[in-house]
Motif scaffolding. Structure first.
Motif, PDB file in Angstrom:
ATOM      1  N   PHE A 142       6.246  -1.759   8.698  1.00  0.00           N
ATOM      2  CA  PHE A 142       4.899  -2.305   8.783  1.00  0.00           C
ATOM      3  C   PHE A 142       4.646  -3.395   7.742  1.00  0.00           C
ATOM      4  O   PHE A 142       3.579  -4.029   7.756  1.00  0.00           O
ATOM      5  CB  PHE A 142       3.873  -1.176   8.680  1.00  0.00           C
ATOM      6  N   ARG A 143       5.626  -3.652   6.888  1.00  0.00           N
ATOM      7  CA  ARG A 143       5.523  -4.803   5.988  1.00  0.00           C
ATOM      8  C   ARG A 143       5.577  -6.106   6.773  1.00  0.00           C
ATOM      9  O   ARG A 143       5.137  -7.151   6.284  1.00  0.00           O
ATOM     10  CB  ARG A 143       6.643  -4.758   4.953  1.00  0.00           C
ATOM     11  N   ALA A 144       6.098  -6.043   8.005  1.00  0.00           N
ATOM     12  CA  ALA A 144       6.148  -7.243   8.853  1.00  0.00           C
ATOM     13  C   ALA A 144       4.777  -7.607   9.408  1.00  0.00           C
ATOM     14  O   ALA A 144       4.616  -8.685   9.995  1.00  0.00           O
ATOM     15  CB  ALA A 144       7.131  -7.027  10.001  1.00  0.00           C
ATOM     16  N   ALA A 145       3.792  -6.728   9.251  1.00  0.00           N
ATOM     17  CA  ALA A 145       2.425  -6.992   9.713  1.00  0.00           C
ATOM     18  C   ALA A 145       1.467  -6.762   8.553  1.00  0.00           C
ATOM     19  O   ALA A 145       0.668  -5.812   8.557  1.00  0.00           O
ATOM     20  CB  ALA A 145       2.082  -6.101  10.902  1.00  0.00           C
ATOM     21  N   PRO A 146       1.517  -7.628   7.533  1.00  0.00           N
ATOM     22  CA  PRO A 146       0.743  -7.391   6.299  1.00  0.00           C
ATOM     23  C   PRO A 146      -0.744  -7.671   6.443  1.00  0.00           C
ATOM     24  O   PRO A 146      -1.501  -7.428   5.497  1.00  0.00           O
ATOM     25  CB  PRO A 146       1.391  -8.362   5.307  1.00  0.00           C
ATOM     26  N   GLN A 147      -1.177  -8.207   7.593  1.00  0.00           N
ATOM     27  CA  GLN A 147      -2.596  -8.535   7.768  1.00  0.00           C
ATOM     28  C   GLN A 147      -3.473  -7.312   7.959  1.00  0.00           C
ATOM     29  O   GLN A 147      -4.706  -7.398   7.865  1.00  0.00           O
ATOM     30  CB  GLN A 147      -2.772  -9.487   8.965  1.00  0.00           C
TER      31      GLN A 147
END
Length: 249
Positions: A142-147
């Protein structure tokens, strides 16, 4: 009958309690050791890995194990695959004590995805507050979706390097009640629930809470385990299987 139970789940604990003190069965519960301070069973146990499929096969032969029950988590694909290979190599019968998968019900807003990377992508580009109940070892995806803002529920503290930047940690262990799940989601402003489709009753209340609040659910499909093994979904069915194999059936 020397029985090895591969455990770490509520099903494994229930089986251990059912077999404690039972005549004719000598069960040992094996725990992987990934959870700190695990709830220990009322039967002999071991903690730690086996060294892959070959190591597990060697253990089955060395300990003269008569049967294996794989009661690990539905997403513990590696140990389940090793159990299939090891049991076949050692000539030991294998049963998977599996939970029925969760299925969407009327009123649910479900999205089924193949893996955790797809789950992160399914949250979408707009900022969302998401409750993550995927286990501490899957958080790095989920670091790939930090928003997004993530409310992360886990038993043990995760590795800080794997956490997404905007997060809150909730340390808790199931089973969970519906009222508590609704209160958590309201308090944290949760808009989506991300979960592995683990099945079972201990963690199902989050799905009921999401339905009650009209929240999205992103459910990761279970991995498929190749190879031959018997399967059972209830404790009674598992005990029957053990009785049949104990009698040489």
């Amino acid at each position: 009958m020397r029985l090895l139970i591969l455990g770490g789940t509520t099903e494994a604990s229930a089986l251990a309690r059912a077999l404690a003190g039972r005549d004719g069965v000598a069960p040992v519960l094996s725990l992987a050791g990934r959870t700190r301070n695990p709830a220990l069973p009322p039967i002999p146990h071991r903690i730690g890995g086996f060294g892959g499929a070959e190591g597990l096969a060697d253990h089955l032969r060395r300990e003269r194990v008569d049967a294996v029950v794989d009661a690990t988590h539905p997403f513990a694909a590696r140990i389940s695959a090793h159990a299939v290979l090891a049991s076949a190599a050692a000539g030991v019968p294998l049963l998977a004590f599996t939970r029925p998968s969760w299925r969407p019900r009327p009123g649910d807003r479900w999205t089924a995805v193949a893996d955790l990377d797809a789950a992160a992508a399914a949250l979408g580009p707009a900022r969302t507050s998401a409750l993550l109940t995927v286990g501490r070892l899957g958080l790095a995806h989920f670091r790939a979706a930090p928003q997004h803002r993530y409310v992360i529920r886990t038993i043990d503290p995760p590795d800080p390097a794997e956490l997404p930047p905007d997060h809150a940690l909730v340390f808790d262990r199931g089973p969970f009640a519906l009222d508590g799940e609704i209160a958590l989601m309201r308090r944290e402003g949760v808009e989506a629930v991300v979960t592995k489709n683990s099945g079972g009753a201990a963690a199902a209340a989050k799905l009921d809470a999401a339905r009650a609040l009209g929240l999205r659910v992103i459910a990761v499909d279970r991995p498929r385990i190749a190879g031959e093994r018997d399967e059972a979904e209830t404790l009674d069915a598992v005990l029957h299987w053990i009785a049949v194999h104990r009698s040489g059936g």
